[in-house]
Design an enzyme around this catalytic site. Structure first.
Site, PDB file in Angstrom:
ATOM      1  N   GLU A   1      31.494  30.199  -7.317  1.00 46.27           N
ATOM      2  CA  GLU A   1      30.886  29.330  -6.400  1.00 46.27           C
ATOM      3  C   GLU A   1      30.819  29.854  -4.970  1.00 46.27           C
ATOM      4  OE1 GLU A   1      32.562  25.243  -6.185  1.00 46.27           O
ATOM      5  OE2 GLU A   1      31.091  24.683  -4.662  1.00 46.27           O
TER       6      GLU A   1
ATOM      7  N   CYS B   1      56.381  13.955  -2.937  1.00 41.38           N
ATOM      8  CA  CYS B   1      56.781  14.892  -1.839  1.00 41.38           C
ATOM      9  C   CYS B   1      57.365  14.234  -0.802  1.00 41.38           C
ATOM     10  CB  CYS B   1      55.469  15.811  -1.638  1.00 41.38           C
ATOM     11  SG  CYS B   1      56.353  17.429  -0.750  1.00 41.38           S
TER      12      CYS B   1
ATOM     13  N   HIS C   1      54.540  18.070  -6.461  1.00 39.64           N
ATOM     14  CA  HIS C   1      53.054  17.377  -6.360  1.00 39.64           C
ATOM     15  C   HIS C   1      52.526  17.403  -7.845  1.00 39.64           C
ATOM     16  CE1 HIS C   1      52.392  17.096  -1.979  1.00 39.64           C
ATOM     17  NE2 HIS C   1      52.873  17.865  -2.016  1.00 39.64           N
TER      18      HIS C   1
ATOM     19  N   GLU D   1      50.495  15.394  -9.100  1.00 39.53           N
ATOM     20  CA  GLU D   1      48.993  15.048  -9.093  1.00 39.53           C
ATOM     21  C   GLU D   1      48.241  16.421  -9.613  1.00 39.53           C
ATOM     22  OE1 GLU D   1      50.816  14.985  -6.585  1.00 39.53           O
ATOM     23  OE2 GLU D   1      49.866  15.812  -4.569  1.00 39.53           O
TER      24      GLU D   1
HETATM   25  N1  GLN Z   1      56.325  17.124   5.533  1.00 40.31           N
HETATM   26  C1  GLN Z   1      57.190  17.112   4.368  1.00 40.31           C
HETATM   27  C2  GLN Z   1      57.930  18.572   4.289  1.00 40.31           C
HETATM   28  O1  GLN Z   1      57.353  19.296   4.625  1.00 40.31           O
HETATM   29  C3  GLN Z   1      56.646  16.563   2.979  1.00 40.31           C
HETATM   30  C4  GLN Z   1      55.497  17.725   2.657  1.00 40.31           C
HETATM   31  C5  GLN Z   1      54.630  16.922   1.505  1.00 40.31           C
HETATM   32  O2  GLN Z   1      54.650  15.771   1.253  1.00 40.31           O
HETATM   33  N2  GLN Z   1      53.737  17.689   1.005  1.00 40.31           N
HETATM   34  O3  GLN Z   1      58.803  18.719   3.616  1.00 40.31           O
END
Ligand code: GLN
Length: 526
Positions: free
Chosen positions: A142, A378, A503, A505
């Protein structure tokens, strides 16, 4: 000799953001459901080296691959539709190619030659396509933006040449155009699409298929007009009005006149098994007895693209549970008890920078103190740790990201990482393993003790404060295998309070919701 990979090139005309990525991903889903191995790649012509520093409010979420590439949110669509995990090879940006090219030039690798966009940049683009497509039956490419954008010209030229190189029978060009409806005269206008097709032809590419995006179903005459101006058969024009669920699109593609074209192109005559998508749409659209309201503590308000993977993960969990889902956007800068008490569950997503952080800490504190189901992602883990530490009496506890001189740096940059924080190179990115404590909530939710999740962060929980964090009501329930990095915290005396440094998700799929999100939606039902 290995098998011949076939290439599908997806370009756009008229405007960007009309669903080129979803179209590409849906075609991929259909081909995969026919039993073909499919890989996919996004080429972004803008001059950034990666998507890591782009403003999410403008550009949407930064999607992270398992090998740690910070990419465009389209990679997320690809992974969700193809239920696969892709790598940095699937995300090609001009900035990175140019940087590497210039570095090679400086290193004298070109033996005195003049370095040009054609053939050097186009050559690098073609090489990246070959690399990303290794071993697949079909590789989809793409091209971001629209054909005719200054920045994208090298990409358009590269895919034109590529088609010649691999043979026209092994390349399929799909152009996605938009046909607007003019409210005042009540008619669809195909002129911009005709112009876009002319532009494409001007660059030497005659499309094999034209996908026509419209807001509402358009009359047949529009299809004929596009076919005529595009120089394609009517059957090669796929009309795609908006639908109420994007997960209907693989089914629509499979039933459309595109199906025989794909069949001929791939030589694969299997009927695609799309039952999982049909089931999903059925579940999505079934009447729901209960609707769960999740409070999303957001720094960027009402912009779904900014939190798209989190929202998709919540939706997937709700569909699987057969409940409705309502997202209550709560501005991190205006968090108040009334708003928090009104929702069934609270989610604090990832984030960077100090804006809104006190509101996120307050939301975590509220959930912890009021038995409100909570999922922290996070930064959502870090604010939970800060809330617990403050609860335990450590006044002014904070992350050094938000308060460099905090008396209690419960979240900090670990030794060996200090001083590097502004280089952009010290983020912990991509897959990292975690070991979960036996019989913890994390263990119960995942159903196993050794897991892997994707990461994108710089700061870590300071384990010197472990005891205070526990006094504040949170236990560390998962850590890196060597025990040095905190990966999960949870509240023991609580219906569902869990937070991860990762993460999750990014690994959730529409038809395979992630256990942490499923757990949240389940807890929120009672
Ligand atoms: N700001 C935080 C860190 O750098 C959390 C980063 C995030 O939530 N992706 O560790």
């Amino acid at each position: 000799m290995g098998k011949q990979t076939r290439y599908i090139f997806v370009t756009g005309g008229v405007l960007s953001g009309v669903g080129k990525g979803i179209t590409a991903a849906s075609i991929g889903a259909v081909l995969k459901a026919k039993g073909l191995s499919v890989s996919i790649q996004k080429c972004d012509p803008y001059l950034n080296v990666d998507a890591g520093l782009l403003n999410p409010a403008e550009h949407g979420e930064c999607f992270v691959t398992k090998d740690g590439a910070e990419t465009d949110l389209d990679l997320g669509h690809y992974e969700r539709f193809l239920d696969d995990e892709f790598t940095k090879k699937s995300a090609t940006l001009s900035g990175r190619l140019l940087r590497d090219l210039i570095a090679d030039e400086r290193a004298g690798k070109f033996g005195g030659k003049t370095i040009q966009l054609v053939p050097h940049l186009t050559g690098a683009i073609m090489e990246s396509i070959v690399e990303a497509s290794q071993g697949s039956d079909v590789h989809i490419v793409e091209i971001g933006g629209t054909v005719g954008d200054y920045e994208g010209l090298s990409f358009v030229e590269a895919i034109r040449e590529f088609g010649r190189r691999v043979g026209r029978e092994n390349s399929l060009y799909i152009h996605v155009v938009y046909v607007p409806f003019i409210g005042t005269s009540k008619e669809f206008k195909s002129k911009p699409a005709q112009n876009a097709l002319n532009d494409l032809r001007g660059f030497g590419i005659v499309p094999d298929v034209v996908v026509v995006r419209t807001d509402e179903p358009a009359p047949k005459a529009i299809r004929s007009k596009i076919a005529m101006f595009g120089g394609v058969e009517e059957g090669a024009v796929l009309m795609m009005p908006n639908v109420d669920s994007v997960f209907k699109i693989p089914g629509i593609v499979a039933e459309s006149s595109l199906a025989p074209i794909l069949e001929k192109f791939t030589g694969n005559h299997n009927k695609p098994d799309l039952s999982k998508w049909h089931d999903l749409v059925k579940r999505q659209q079934a009447p729901k007895e209960q609707t769960i309201t999740v409070g999303l503590i957001a720094k960027y308000m009402d912009n779904e693209d900014t939190y798209i993977s989190v929202l998709e993960a919540l939706k997937a969990a709700a569909w699987s549970e057969g409940v409705g889902l309502r997202i209550e956007w709560i501005s991190a800068e205006e968090v108040n008890e009334e708003a928090l008490s009104a929702v069934d569950a609270i989610l604090v997503p990832g984030g960077f920078g100090v804006r809104g952080v006190e509101g996120k800490i307050a939301a975590a504190n509220y959930a912890l103190s009021h038995n409100k189901p909570y999922l922290g992602i996070c930064l959502g883990l870090q604010v939970a740790v800060i809330a617990a530490a403050r609860k335990a009496g450590l006044e002014g506890a904070n992350s050094t990201e938000f308060d460099e001189s905090t008396p209690h740096p419960v979240v900090y940059i670990m030794e060996g990482q200090e001083g590097k924080e502004s280089t952009g190179g010290t983020l912990r990115l991509g897959d990292y393993p975690a070991h979960l404590a036996a019989n913890s909530l994390a263990h119960t939710v995942y159903g196993e003790q050794d897991i892997v999740e994707r990461h994108r962060h710089r700061y870590e929980v300071n384990q010197k404060y472990r005891e205070a964090i526990e006094r504040g009501g949170l236990v560390i329930s998962g850590a890196s295998p060597d025990g040095k990095l905190v990966e999960f915290v949870e509240a023991s005396d609580h219906p569902y309070f869990i937070a991860t440094q990762a993460h999750p998700e990014f690994r959730s799929r529409p038809t395979r919701p992630h256990p942490l999100f499923l757990g949240l939606i389940r807890a929120a039902q009672s």
